[in-house]
Motif scaffolding. Structure first.
Motif, PDB file in Angstrom:
ATOM      1  N   SER A   1       0.901  -1.259  -0.023  1.00  0.00           N
ATOM      2  CA  SER A   1      -0.126   0.018   0.036  1.00  0.00           C
ATOM      3  C   SER A   1       1.053   1.086  -0.081  1.00  0.00           C
ATOM      4  CB  SER A   1      -0.983  -0.107   1.117  1.00  0.00           C
ATOM      5  OG  SER A   1      -0.029  -0.082   2.504  1.00  0.00           O
ATOM      6  N   THR A   2       0.299   2.184  -0.784  1.00  0.00           N
ATOM      7  CA  THR A   2       1.029   3.454  -1.008  1.00  0.00           C
ATOM      8  C   THR A   2       0.506   4.440   0.105  1.00  0.00           C
ATOM      9  OG1 THR A   2      -0.294   4.137  -2.827  1.00  0.00           O
ATOM     10  CG2 THR A   2       1.798   3.102  -3.139  1.00  0.00           C
ATOM     11  N   THR A   3       0.448   4.459   1.353  1.00  0.00           N
ATOM     12  CA  THR A   3       0.072   5.238   2.396  1.00  0.00           C
ATOM     13  C   THR A   3       1.063   6.317   2.623  1.00  0.00           C
ATOM     14  OG1 THR A   3       0.718   3.815   4.072  1.00  0.00           O
ATOM     15  CG2 THR A   3      -1.688   3.585   3.297  1.00  0.00           C
TER      16      THR A   3
ATOM     17  N   VAL B   1      13.109  13.137   8.188  1.00  0.00           N
ATOM     18  CA  VAL B   1      12.521  12.257   7.597  1.00  0.00           C
ATOM     19  C   VAL B   1      13.052  12.126   6.259  1.00  0.00           C
ATOM     20  CG1 VAL B   1      10.260  12.492   8.750  1.00  0.00           C
ATOM     21  CG2 VAL B   1      10.789  13.936   6.645  1.00  0.00           C
ATOM     22  N   ASP B   2      12.766  11.115   5.279  1.00  0.00           N
ATOM     23  CA  ASP B   2      13.276  10.895   4.122  1.00  0.00           C
ATOM     24  C   ASP B   2      12.624  12.102   3.235  1.00  0.00           C
ATOM     25  OD1 ASP B   2      13.086   9.472   1.404  1.00  0.00           O
ATOM     26  OD2 ASP B   2      14.773   8.977   2.412  1.00  0.00           O
ATOM     27  N   PRO B   3      13.154  12.308   2.037  1.00  0.00           N
ATOM     28  CA  PRO B   3      12.617  13.552   1.126  1.00  0.00           C
ATOM     29  C   PRO B   3      11.448  12.987   0.531  1.00  0.00           C
ATOM     30  CG  PRO B   3      15.143  13.331   0.803  1.00  0.00           C
ATOM     31  CD  PRO B   3      14.909  12.173   1.648  1.00  0.00           C
ATOM     32  N   SER B   4      11.418  11.398   0.256  1.00  0.00           N
ATOM     33  CA  SER B   4      10.158  11.061  -0.249  1.00  0.00           C
ATOM     34  C   SER B   4       9.029  11.190   0.821  1.00  0.00           C
ATOM     35  CB  SER B   4      10.371   9.450  -0.284  1.00  0.00           C
ATOM     36  OG  SER B   4      10.458   8.815   0.711  1.00  0.00           O
ATOM     37  N   THR B   5       9.253  11.452   1.750  1.00  0.00           N
ATOM     38  CA  THR B   5       8.034  11.410   2.749  1.00  0.00           C
ATOM     39  C   THR B   5       7.578  13.032   2.646  1.00  0.00           C
ATOM     40  OG1 THR B   5       9.039  10.184   4.419  1.00  0.00           O
ATOM     41  CG2 THR B   5       7.523  11.814   5.423  1.00  0.00           C
ATOM     42  N   VAL B   6       8.698  13.780   2.363  1.00  0.00           N
ATOM     43  CA  VAL B   6       8.180  15.439   2.063  1.00  0.00           C
ATOM     44  C   VAL B   6       7.223  15.521   1.028  1.00  0.00           C
ATOM     45  CG1 VAL B   6       9.085  17.696   1.614  1.00  0.00           C
ATOM     46  CG2 VAL B   6      10.239  16.118   3.301  1.00  0.00           C
ATOM     47  N   ARG B   7       7.749  14.660  -0.309  1.00  0.00           N
ATOM     48  CA  ARG B   7       6.757  14.797  -1.263  1.00  0.00           C
ATOM     49  C   ARG B   7       5.478  14.054  -1.054  1.00  0.00           C
ATOM     50  NH1 ARG B   7      11.883  13.179  -3.637  1.00  0.00           N
ATOM     51  NH2 ARG B   7      11.391  11.221  -3.356  1.00  0.00           N
ATOM     52  N   GLY B   8       5.381  13.253  -0.253  1.00  0.00           N
ATOM     53  CA  GLY B   8       4.266  12.550   0.089  1.00  0.00           C
ATOM     54  C   GLY B   8       3.378  13.523   0.943  1.00  0.00           C
TER      55      GLY B   8
ATOM     56  N   VAL C   1       3.320  16.782   0.391  1.00  0.00           N
ATOM     57  CA  VAL C   1       2.772  17.791  -0.790  1.00  0.00           C
ATOM     58  C   VAL C   1       1.615  17.110  -1.453  1.00  0.00           C
ATOM     59  CG1 VAL C   1       3.708  18.831  -2.858  1.00  0.00           C
ATOM     60  CG2 VAL C   1       5.022  18.801  -0.804  1.00  0.00           C
ATOM     61  N   ALA C   2       1.864  15.883  -1.872  1.00  0.00           N
ATOM     62  CA  ALA C   2       0.973  15.178  -2.685  1.00  0.00           C
ATOM     63  C   ALA C   2      -0.507  15.037  -1.902  1.00  0.00           C
ATOM     64  CB  ALA C   2       1.170  13.946  -3.083  1.00  0.00           C
ATOM     65  N   ALA C   3      -0.404  14.837  -0.358  1.00  0.00           N
ATOM     66  CA  ALA C   3      -1.584  14.751   0.236  1.00  0.00           C
ATOM     67  C   ALA C   3      -2.252  15.942   0.545  1.00  0.00           C
ATOM     68  CB  ALA C   3      -1.000  14.029   1.542  1.00  0.00           C
ATOM     69  N   GLY C   4      -1.350  17.265   0.290  1.00  0.00           N
ATOM     70  CA  GLY C   4      -2.074  18.704   0.642  1.00  0.00           C
ATOM     71  C   GLY C   4      -1.702  18.844   2.050  1.00  0.00           C
TER      72      GLY C   4
ATOM     73  N   ALA D   1      14.073  27.159 -11.174  1.00  0.00           N
ATOM     74  CA  ALA D   1      13.983  27.122 -12.616  1.00  0.00           C
ATOM     75  C   ALA D   1      13.967  25.813 -13.160  1.00  0.00           C
ATOM     76  CB  ALA D   1      15.427  27.938 -12.868  1.00  0.00           C
ATOM     77  N   ARG D   2      14.353  24.529 -12.268  1.00  0.00           N
ATOM     78  CA  ARG D   2      14.291  23.322 -12.863  1.00  0.00           C
ATOM     79  C   ARG D   2      12.975  22.612 -12.467  1.00  0.00           C
ATOM     80  NH1 ARG D   2      19.961  21.034 -10.501  1.00  0.00           N
ATOM     81  NH2 ARG D   2      19.093  22.147  -8.736  1.00  0.00           N
ATOM     82  N   GLY D   3      12.037  23.348 -11.763  1.00  0.00           N
ATOM     83  CA  GLY D   3      10.671  22.809 -11.239  1.00  0.00           C
ATOM     84  C   GLY D   3      10.674  22.171 -10.011  1.00  0.00           C
ATOM     85  N   HIS D   4      11.790  22.150  -9.159  1.00  0.00           N
ATOM     86  CA  HIS D   4      11.699  21.616  -7.965  1.00  0.00           C
ATOM     87  C   HIS D   4      11.040  22.611  -7.031  1.00  0.00           C
ATOM     88  CE1 HIS D   4      15.693  19.740  -9.207  1.00  0.00           C
ATOM     89  NE2 HIS D   4      14.801  18.996  -9.555  1.00  0.00           N
ATOM     90  N   ASN D   5      10.307  22.120  -6.084  1.00  0.00           N
ATOM     91  CA  ASN D   5       9.558  22.376  -4.940  1.00  0.00           C
ATOM     92  C   ASN D   5      10.448  23.474  -4.050  1.00  0.00           C
ATOM     93  OD1 ASN D   5       7.296  21.462  -5.860  1.00  0.00           O
ATOM     94  ND2 ASN D   5       7.241  19.791  -4.696  1.00  0.00           N
ATOM     95  N   LEU D   6       9.929  24.554  -3.684  1.00  0.00           N
ATOM     96  CA  LEU D   6      10.765  25.310  -2.611  1.00  0.00           C
ATOM     97  C   LEU D   6       9.711  25.895  -1.544  1.00  0.00           C
ATOM     98  CD1 LEU D   6      12.647  27.760  -4.937  1.00  0.00           C
ATOM     99  CD2 LEU D   6      13.557  25.677  -3.451  1.00  0.00           C
ATOM    100  N   PHE D   7       9.846  25.975  -0.405  1.00  0.00           N
ATOM    101  CA  PHE D   7       9.085  26.018   0.709  1.00  0.00           C
ATOM    102  C   PHE D   7       9.647  27.131   1.528  1.00  0.00           C
ATOM    103  CE2 PHE D   7       7.030  21.950   0.180  1.00  0.00           C
ATOM    104  CZ  PHE D   7       8.301  21.133  -0.325  1.00  0.00           C
ATOM    105  N   HIS D   8       8.417  28.173   2.016  1.00  0.00           N
ATOM    106  CA  HIS D   8       8.866  29.304   2.872  1.00  0.00           C
ATOM    107  C   HIS D   8       9.031  28.411   4.344  1.00  0.00           C
ATOM    108  CE1 HIS D   8       8.338  32.882   4.938  1.00  0.00           C
ATOM    109  NE2 HIS D   8       8.625  33.387   3.515  1.00  0.00           N
TER     110      HIS D   8
END
Length: 226
Positions: free
Chosen positions: A120-122, A185-192, A194-197, A206-213
């Protein structure tokens, strides 16, 4: 007997009856085409194994194809028995291709991961405790507060007079790696997140990578209990 057990046994009985009935015609078809008894058995065995594999892992395309191969063998066998068709090169070619196709698709199905076995991809849970803000960000936030209120807040230990009198530097946006190190945590967790809102993306580079305040990493934005 429970309803679930009844469904299982009905399905098994239907499969067994269908395979036994069709296997006889497939065996006779192989014998009519000149195969010896030990070899003729291989035709129904290969087709039936493919049908069972397709039904077990229930890939719609393979269910249709396996039943089509079984049906083709049935039609050819009964047509020969009724004298509708005679043994010719076309019939021999079609029947000869049934076993290689069944062999190929049976192994292809066996190598695939069944849907029930897929992990499962929780999204991993967000840590309950938010680590302390890094010193450089804390100093910058303190200076912003000083400019807004006119008061001089107490700066963290180790801040010399030159650093207090210096002009506030531009606030550095954080990358996914920075946020991952910040929360441990792992960077994949951060992407999760973001995907979960659960984590707002401030902008992209410029390369399309996410930046956070850094100010948006507060508990309300991450769904963490303060």
């Amino acid at each position: 007997m429970s309803t679930d057990n009844s469904r299982v046994w009905i399905r098994r009985a239907s499969t067994a009856a269908g395979l036994c009935y069709t296997a006889i015609a497939e065996y006779e078809l192989a014998r009519r085409l000149g195969a010896r008894p030990p070899i003729a058995v291989m035709l129904p065995t290969s087709i039936d194994c493919y049908v069972v594999a397709a039904l077990k892992w229930f890939r719609a395309v393979d269910v249709f194809l396996s039943l089509a191969l079984m049906g083709a063998a049935q039609v050819a066998a009964h047509a020969l028995e009724a004298g509708v068709v005679e043994v010719d090169l076309t019939l021999v070619t079609v029947v000869s291709l049934l076993v290689p196709i069944a062999l190929w698709r049976t192994h292809a199905l066996a190598r695939q991961t069944p849907l029930d076995d897929m992990p499962s991809t929780t999204v991993p849970p967000v840590p309950e405790r938010v680590p302390d803000v890094p010193p450089d960000i804390e100093i910058s936030l303190a200076r912003d507060e000083q400019q807004n209120t006119g008061e001089t807040p107490e700066l963290p230990p180790g801040t010399d007079q030159d650093a207090q009198d210096a002009e506030p530097s531009e606030l550095r946006l954080l990358t996914s790696k920075d946020v991952a190190e910040h929360y441990g945590v792992d960077p994949s967790t951060v992407r999760g997140w973001v995907a979960a809102g659960r984590l707002d993306v401030f902008t992209k580079d410029a390369r399309g990578h996410n930046l956070f305040h850094p100010e948006q990493l507060n508990p309300p934005h991450m769904g963490v209990r303060a």
